[in-house]
Design an enzyme around this catalytic site. Structure first.
Site, PDB file in Angstrom:
ATOM      1  N   GLY A 192       0.815  -1.203   0.000  1.00 15.95           N
ATOM      2  CA  GLY A 192       0.000   0.000   0.000  1.00 15.95           C
ATOM      3  C   GLY A 192       0.850   1.256   0.000  1.00 15.95           C
ATOM      4  O   GLY A 192       1.881   1.309   0.661  1.00 15.95           O
ATOM      5  N   ARG A 232      13.711  10.387  -2.164  1.00 19.19           N
ATOM      6  CA  ARG A 232      14.583  11.553  -2.396  1.00 19.19           C
ATOM      7  C   ARG A 232      15.842  11.474  -1.526  1.00 19.19           C
ATOM      8  O   ARG A 232      16.956  11.712  -2.016  1.00 19.19           O
ATOM      9  CB  ARG A 232      13.823  12.840  -2.094  1.00 19.19           C
ATOM     10  CG  ARG A 232      14.661  14.107  -2.256  1.00 19.19           C
ATOM     11  CD  ARG A 232      13.798  15.347  -2.097  1.00 19.19           C
ATOM     12  NE  ARG A 232      14.595  16.560  -2.257  1.00 19.19           N
ATOM     13  CZ  ARG A 232      15.139  17.232  -1.246  1.00 19.19           C
ATOM     14  NH1 ARG A 232      14.953  16.819   0.002  1.00 19.19           N
ATOM     15  NH2 ARG A 232      15.862  18.316  -1.481  1.00 19.19           N
ATOM     16  N   ALA A 233      15.658  11.132  -0.261  1.00 15.86           N
ATOM     17  CA  ALA A 233      16.808  11.070   0.641  1.00 15.86           C
ATOM     18  C   ALA A 233      17.765   9.948   0.261  1.00 15.86           C
ATOM     19  O   ALA A 233      18.991  10.083   0.398  1.00 15.86           O
ATOM     20  CB  ALA A 233      16.338  10.900   2.088  1.00 15.86           C
ATOM     21  N   ARG A 288       1.164  -5.102  -5.016  1.00 17.94           N
ATOM     22  CA  ARG A 288       1.261  -6.241  -4.095  1.00 17.94           C
ATOM     23  C   ARG A 288       1.545  -7.458  -4.981  1.00 17.94           C
ATOM     24  O   ARG A 288       0.660  -7.934  -5.692  1.00 17.94           O
ATOM     25  CB  ARG A 288      -0.025  -6.405  -3.296  1.00 17.94           C
ATOM     26  CG  ARG A 288      -0.409  -5.163  -2.498  1.00 17.94           C
ATOM     27  CD  ARG A 288      -1.674  -5.392  -1.687  1.00 17.94           C
ATOM     28  NE  ARG A 288      -2.183  -4.154  -1.120  1.00 17.94           N
ATOM     29  CZ  ARG A 288      -1.781  -3.603   0.014  1.00 17.94           C
ATOM     30  NH1 ARG A 288      -0.820  -4.205   0.704  1.00 17.94           N
ATOM     31  NH2 ARG A 288      -2.310  -2.485   0.466  1.00 17.94           N
ATOM     32  N   ASP A 336       4.398  -4.834   6.050  1.00 13.54           N
ATOM     33  CA  ASP A 336       4.708  -6.192   6.486  1.00 13.54           C
ATOM     34  C   ASP A 336       5.001  -7.119   5.314  1.00 13.54           C
ATOM     35  O   ASP A 336       5.936  -7.927   5.359  1.00 13.54           O
ATOM     36  CB  ASP A 336       3.535  -6.730   7.311  1.00 13.54           C
ATOM     37  CG  ASP A 336       3.799  -8.117   7.861  1.00 13.54           C
ATOM     38  OD1 ASP A 336       4.633  -8.246   8.772  1.00 13.54           O
ATOM     39  OD2 ASP A 336       3.175  -9.081   7.378  1.00 13.54           O
ATOM     40  N   THR A 387       3.907   2.342   6.013  1.00 10.14           N
ATOM     41  CA  THR A 387       2.538   1.835   6.075  1.00 10.14           C
ATOM     42  C   THR A 387       1.727   2.719   7.000  1.00 10.14           C
ATOM     43  O   THR A 387       2.163   3.005   8.129  1.00 10.14           O
ATOM     44  CB  THR A 387       2.475   0.371   6.564  1.00 10.14           C
ATOM     45  OG1 THR A 387       1.140   0.042   6.939  1.00 10.14           O
ATOM     46  CG2 THR A 387       3.389   0.124   7.750  1.00 10.14           C
ATOM     47  N   ILE A 388       0.552   3.151   6.548  1.00 11.31           N
ATOM     48  CA  ILE A 388      -0.231   4.092   7.351  1.00 11.31           C
ATOM     49  C   ILE A 388      -0.763   3.450   8.629  1.00 11.31           C
ATOM     50  O   ILE A 388      -1.130   4.161   9.573  1.00 11.31           O
ATOM     51  CB  ILE A 388      -1.403   4.680   6.542  1.00 11.31           C
ATOM     52  CG1 ILE A 388      -2.422   3.612   6.166  1.00 11.31           C
ATOM     53  CG2 ILE A 388      -0.894   5.425   5.314  1.00 11.31           C
ATOM     54  CD1 ILE A 388      -3.707   4.172   5.590  1.00 11.31           C
ATOM     55  N   ASP A 389      -0.792   2.116   8.685  1.00  8.91           N
ATOM     56  CA  ASP A 389      -1.382   1.451   9.851  1.00  8.91           C
ATOM     57  C   ASP A 389      -0.482   1.456  11.085  1.00  8.91           C
ATOM     58  O   ASP A 389      -0.942   1.137  12.174  1.00  8.91           O
ATOM     59  CB  ASP A 389      -1.726   0.000   9.507  1.00  8.91           C
ATOM     60  CG  ASP A 389      -2.875  -0.119   8.524  1.00  8.91           C
ATOM     61  OD1 ASP A 389      -3.659   0.846   8.422  1.00  8.91           O
ATOM     62  OD2 ASP A 389      -2.979  -1.156   7.846  1.00  8.91           O
ATOM     63  N   ASP A 406       1.914  -0.632  11.869  1.00 12.27           N
ATOM     64  CA  ASP A 406       1.807  -2.001  12.366  1.00 12.27           C
ATOM     65  C   ASP A 406       3.075  -2.831  12.171  1.00 12.27           C
ATOM     66  O   ASP A 406       3.018  -4.055  12.124  1.00 12.27           O
ATOM     67  CB  ASP A 406       0.613  -2.701  11.715  1.00 12.27           C
ATOM     68  CG  ASP A 406       0.722  -2.799  10.199  1.00 12.27           C
ATOM     69  OD1 ASP A 406       1.641  -2.177   9.624  1.00 12.27           O
ATOM     70  OD2 ASP A 406      -0.103  -3.490   9.580  1.00 12.27           O
ATOM     71  N   ARG A 434      -7.048  -2.467   9.787  1.00  8.29           N
ATOM     72  CA  ARG A 434      -7.715  -3.761   9.961  1.00  8.29           C
ATOM     73  C   ARG A 434      -7.143  -4.560  11.130  1.00  8.29           C
ATOM     74  O   ARG A 434      -7.874  -5.211  11.881  1.00  8.29           O
ATOM     75  CB  ARG A 434      -7.588  -4.578   8.679  1.00  8.29           C
ATOM     76  CG  ARG A 434      -8.365  -5.882   8.677  1.00  8.29           C
ATOM     77  CD  ARG A 434      -8.327  -6.522   7.300  1.00  8.29           C
ATOM     78  NE  ARG A 434      -8.930  -5.680   6.296  1.00  8.29           N
ATOM     79  CZ  ARG A 434     -10.241  -5.635   6.056  1.00  8.29           C
ATOM     80  NH1 ARG A 434     -11.060  -6.389   6.760  1.00  8.29           N
ATOM     81  NH2 ARG A 434     -10.725  -4.845   5.117  1.00  8.29           N
ATOM     82  N   ALA A 479     -14.556  11.459  20.024  1.00 12.14           N
ATOM     83  CA  ALA A 479     -15.534  10.418  19.742  1.00 12.14           C
ATOM     84  C   ALA A 479     -16.176   9.914  21.031  1.00 12.14           C
ATOM     85  O   ALA A 479     -15.546   9.861  22.090  1.00 12.14           O
ATOM     86  CB  ALA A 479     -14.868   9.258  19.008  1.00 12.14           C
ATOM     87  N   ARG A 508      -4.981   7.439   2.404  1.00 17.28           N
ATOM     88  CA  ARG A 508      -3.663   7.153   1.829  1.00 17.28           C
ATOM     89  C   ARG A 508      -3.117   8.341   1.039  1.00 17.28           C
ATOM     90  O   ARG A 508      -1.926   8.419   0.791  1.00 17.28           O
ATOM     91  CB  ARG A 508      -3.739   5.945   0.893  1.00 17.28           C
ATOM     92  CG  ARG A 508      -3.965   4.629   1.591  1.00 17.28           C
ATOM     93  CD  ARG A 508      -3.598   3.480   0.668  1.00 17.28           C
ATOM     94  NE  ARG A 508      -3.842   2.199   1.291  1.00 17.28           N
ATOM     95  CZ  ARG A 508      -3.002   1.608   2.129  1.00 17.28           C
ATOM     96  NH1 ARG A 508      -1.883   2.214   2.477  1.00 17.28           N
ATOM     97  NH2 ARG A 508      -3.286   0.436   2.632  1.00 17.28           N
TER      98      ARG A 508
END
Length: 324
Positions: free
Chosen positions: A14, A24-25, A75, A106, A128-130, A132, A174, A189, A256
């Site tokens: 993802g 870039r770096a 993927r 992962d 990864t945005i999660d 995880d 998830r 919330a 994303r």
């Protein structure tokens, strides 16, 4: 290990904001170490098909503010096959590439472990945005995704207040609930449903909404991590049991996209440069990580075996207090 003369960089899985800063770096740091860089298009599939683009200082000059990844991503099912990994390794050897820098989550890490069986030196950067990847306290893209979720939830809540509704908002995450936790806390919330903590108790959520209703509150917000429970079903149960109009909003892939935050640009830059630092120091098969806000690195296989990636206990306790 012989001196590194040429590296390939790819993004896999993802997409995550901050990947372009890392690319870039890598290129800039490699230039200052007299290392050539080739970009691999579409992740591990690009290694198999040898889809490449040359990367130099000019080509990466103004990419840090762009979302997604300039190298595209995928993927790769093909990469699970040994014969495809052997072909990818041959492509690298034929083109005199000494190491691969892979940016992803992962699945990217697992692919790197398999790839080193073919004698390829892979350095991984967690993107990864999660958030995880257990070995690292931060992964590229999380901050931007959390901010995007909060911005969207704030707008949804404006409408919820106007109509006296309950808004059930589904965010990504998830298997790891940090986006839901941070977005839910930041947007006040009334309930946050997390994969690590959800016990299937709808009644507890309904009772919380009902209590706020009896206290005179006009609008209500539930933030749900995707895949944990059925958001439309939850909204319907709230409506049936409280009489409050309930609507579902699924934020999806907007989390994303967008321009990376300063944090993701900074960490992307640090991690990309550190990957080159690892290679020039003679180390191999490593993953870049953040611990106590400092750059460290682990052996790839060792990193995958680290399992303690539970939610911060104090953050979770505070989220419950703030929802009262």
């Amino acid at each position: 290990m012989d001196r590194i003369k040429k590296v390939a960089v790819l993004t896999s899985g993802g997409d995550a904001p901050g990947m372009n800063s890392a690319i870039r770096a890598v290129v800039v740091s490699a230039f200052h170490s007299n290392i050539e860089v080739v970009g691999i298009l579409r992740g591990y599939d690009g290694l198999i098909n040898w889809e490449t683009v040359p990367l130099d200082m000019e080509s990466v000059r103004s990419i840090s503010d762009r979302g997604g990844t300039i190298l595209y991503t995928s993927r790769s099912e093909k990469f699970l096959k040994k014969e495809c990994r052997e072909l990818a390794a041959k492509n690298l050897m034929d083109n005199n590439v000494d190491a691969v820098i892979a940016i992803g989550g992962d699945g990217t890490l697992r692919g790197a472990i398999d790839f080193r069986e073919e004698g390829v030196n892979v350095i991984c950067i967690p993107g990864t945005i999660d958030r995880d990847i257990a070995c690292s306290e931060y992964t590229l893209g999380f901050d931007t995704a959390a901010n995007t979720a909060v911005e969207a939830i704030d707008k949804i809540r404006d409408s919820s207040v106007s109509h006296g509704r309950c808004s059930v908002v589904e965010v990504m995450g998830r298997r790891c609930g940090y986006i839901a936790l941070w977005a839910g806390m930041a947007s006040s919330a009334d309930a946050i449903i997390l994969p690590e903590k959800w016990d299937g108790n709808y009644q507890k959520v309904i009772d919380s909404i009902r209590q706020h209703y009896e206290n005179g509150r006009n609008s209500y917000l539930v933030v749900v991590a995707e895949g944990v429970t059925d958001a439309p079903q939850l909204a319907e149960k709230i409506r049936e049991n409280t009489g409050i109009e309930s609507r579902v909003s699924v934020l999806g892939y907007i989390q994303r996209g967008g321009r990376p935050s300063a944090k993701d640009r900074m960490y992307g830059s640090l991690m990309g440069a550190y990957a080159i630092e690892i290679l020039t120091s003679g180390r191999s098969d490593r993953i870049v990580a953040i611990k106590d806000d400092k750059l460290i690195d682990y052996d790839i296989k060792e990193a995958l075996e680290i399992k303690n990636n539970s939610l911060d206990a104090f953050q979770y306790k505070l989220s419950l207090m703030l929802a009262d």
